[in-house]
Scaffold this motif. Sequence first.
Motif, short mmCIF file in Angstrom:
data_model
loop_
_atom_site.label_atom_id
_atom_site.label_comp_id
_atom_site.label_asym_id
_atom_site.label_seq_id
_atom_site.Cartn_x
_atom_site.Cartn_y
_atom_site.Cartn_z
N TYR A 112 0.83 -1.21 0.00
CA TYR A 112 0.00 0.00 0.00
C TYR A 112 0.87 1.26 0.00
N ILE A 113 1.92 1.25 0.80
CA ILE A 113 2.79 2.43 0.89
C ILE A 113 3.50 2.69 -0.44
N THR A 114 4.09 1.66 -1.02
CA THR A 114 4.85 1.86 -2.26
C THR A 114 3.96 2.20 -3.44
N GLU A 115 2.69 1.78 -3.40
CA GLU A 115 1.76 2.16 -4.45
C GLU A 115 1.37 3.64 -4.33
N LYS A 116 1.17 4.11 -3.11
CA LYS A 116 0.76 5.50 -2.91
C LYS A 116 1.96 6.45 -3.00
N TYR A 117 3.08 6.02 -2.46
CA TYR A 117 4.28 6.88 -2.42
C TYR A 117 5.33 6.32 -3.36
N ASN A 118 5.14 6.62 -4.61
CA ASN A 118 6.02 6.09 -5.66
C ASN A 118 7.46 6.56 -5.45
N GLY A 119 8.41 5.63 -5.50
CA GLY A 119 9.81 5.97 -5.35
C GLY A 119 10.33 5.96 -3.93
N TYR A 120 9.46 5.78 -2.95
CA TYR A 120 9.89 5.73 -1.56
C TYR A 120 10.50 4.36 -1.25
N ARG A 121 11.50 4.36 -0.35
CA ARG A 121 12.17 3.11 0.00
C ARG A 121 12.17 2.88 1.51
N LEU A 122 12.07 1.61 1.88
CA LEU A 122 12.14 1.22 3.29
C LEU A 122 13.55 1.46 3.81
N VAL A 123 13.66 2.05 4.99
CA VAL A 123 14.96 2.19 5.65
C VAL A 123 15.22 0.90 6.42
N PRO A 124 16.19 0.09 6.00
CA PRO A 124 16.46 -1.17 6.71
C PRO A 124 16.78 -0.91 8.17
N PHE A 125 16.29 -1.77 9.04
CA PHE A 125 16.49 -1.59 10.48
C PHE A 125 17.98 -1.50 10.82
N LYS A 126 18.78 -2.31 10.15
CA LYS A 126 20.23 -2.32 10.42
C LYS A 126 20.86 -0.95 10.18
N ILE A 127 20.39 -0.25 9.16
CA ILE A 127 20.91 1.08 8.85
C ILE A 127 20.23 2.15 9.69
N GLY A 128 18.93 2.04 9.84
CA GLY A 128 18.17 3.06 10.57
C GLY A 128 18.57 3.21 12.02
N GLN A 129 19.08 2.15 12.62
CA GLN A 129 19.46 2.20 14.03
C GLN A 129 20.90 2.66 14.25
N THR A 130 21.60 3.01 13.18
CA THR A 130 22.95 3.54 13.35
C THR A 130 22.90 5.02 13.70
#
Length: 240
Positions: free
Chosen positions: A172-190
């Motif tokens: 649902y998110i990627t359909e509504k927000y074209n071009g958006y990417r998930l921030v991987p937990f491993k990277i987001g917690q740095t």
Amino acid sequence: MKHSFAFDSDKYDFWPLYDAIQKYYPIGIKKHQEGSIYRQYRGIQELEKLLVEKTGPKNANYKKNWVSFIKQIGTALKKKAQGTTFGFAPSHSAYLILDSTGEGDRWNYKELHFAVSHLGQFYQIYGLEKSVRSSVLMHEGEEVTWQTVNLKKIVVSPWEEYKGYFERVENYITEKYNGYRLVPFKIGQTFIDGLQILHLDNEKCSINMALFNDFLGLGEQVAEIDPQGNLEYGMDDWKK
């Protein structure tokens, strides 16, 4: 253990995260110190205006877009959807209640949370299992309800009972927000040295804190438990 922001630059390109953060936050300038120029930073001033535009009371598009979006997801997945966008957190956010058990003042919840950042084309999804105990305290002669929340589990990728819901919300998110990417937990917690966040008082702040809402105040508990699922989920979308 807190890890500094780093990645295999031959294989991945996570610089858009850093670029978005330094655009709005004055890295290396402390927020709470005598004579601080933190709030005079042009990016902070732009961020304050951006958040008012995105979530302020005059923004009719907020209810039209985000509120209707989370209602759509809740209806499709047949789960109660609750919005959590508030204050100066730099994202729209919400969660689904997947399951709840308990009675009286003690309840257990399983939830799927998701957020879309205002700072760039980034989103976040994670599952939570938590216990909530309610108690009544006296404050200045009045009864005040107080809740104690204990985090039992955090799920950071499509995993076990969260798998289907995680994948559908992501779609649902990627359909509504074209071009958006998930921030991987491993990277987001740095953590980025010298980064301090407008809406938080932490001395050291992570990428997730800068882009989203610090797990709705459960950030310290998140850091203390072992995440479930694939910590690198979403990394492929950041390959060169």
